[in-house]
Design an enzyme around this catalytic site. Structure first.
Site: not given
Length: 221
Positions: A12, A73, A146
């Site tokens: 992330d 991501e 996260d």
């Protein structure tokens, strides 16, 4: 296609906090957690220094856990421009770290991950945390968010890997067939050109027609 044993590193991306995770695919949709954590860089440090710290930390994870593939991501945000730019810088560092180790990278939008994990492309962070905790059989929810997001990315890729592998296989077969047809077309065109040139040459010089070219082949018993 069997993807059992596939080890995925989910990331992330972020410059202040970057969530990292590693999971391993089991049979079917079973996924085993390997490790999860967060890399932090000081907001008051120079951009170059922060990116260097992130690069080193992520590289150490890649070297220690030896993933087969990286899932990141995709930057898809309309918020603060500075935050978006910092995240984009971080993504570049992450992709470079993977490329230096010959690791393939797959990127997913937040809605794709949410849809894969919860079945709802608009699930909130609380719902996602509950689902990833249940899917991986964790004793407690991963924190901070996260870390949970990084795990969700990794699991998302584990579940989508078989489909991606089938698509890649079909694409490869189609490419091979396309190349074969192109080569056949080139060969046919070359033969036609050669025959036309030979016919023109024989027409202009009758003596050549009586003496076949040395490249012609005659089968004898």
């Amino acid at each position: 296609m069997n993807h059992e044993g596939l080890r995925v590193m989910g990331i992330d991306p972020g410059l202040t906090r970057c969530g990292l995770s590693v999971v391993q695919a089991g049979r079917g949709r079973t996924v085993y957690p390997v490790s999860v954590g967060v890399v932090r860089t000081p907001p008051d440090a120079e951009l170059a220094e922060r990116l260097l710290r992130l690069s080193k930390a992520v590289g150490e994870w890649m070297d220690e856990y030896t993933p087969d593939v990286i899932a990141i991501e995709r930057v898809f945000e309309r918020g603060n421009v500075s935050t978006v730019m910092n995240t984009a810088h971080a993504v570049g560092v992450l992709i470079l770290a993977a490329a230096e180790r010959g690791l393939p990278v797959h990127m997913y939008t937040p809605s794709e991950v949410k849809k894969a994990i919860s079945g709802n492309g608009r699930a909130d962070k609380k719902q996602m945390t509950v689902m990833i905790t249940r899917i991986l059989g964790l004793g407690e929810p991963p924190k901070p968010a996260d870390a949970a997001d990084a795990l969700s990315l990794a699991v998302c890729h584990c579940w989508r890997a078989p489909m991606l592998m089938r698509a890649q296989s079909q694409y490869s077969e189609q490419e091979l067939e396309k190349r074969r047809r192109v080569q056949q077309g080139k060969l046919g065109k070359a033969k036609s050109t050669y025959n036309a040139e030979q016919a023109q040459s024989h027409a202009s010089d009758p003596a050549k027609a009586a003496h076949p070219s040395q490249f012609q082949r005659t089968d004898t018993n």
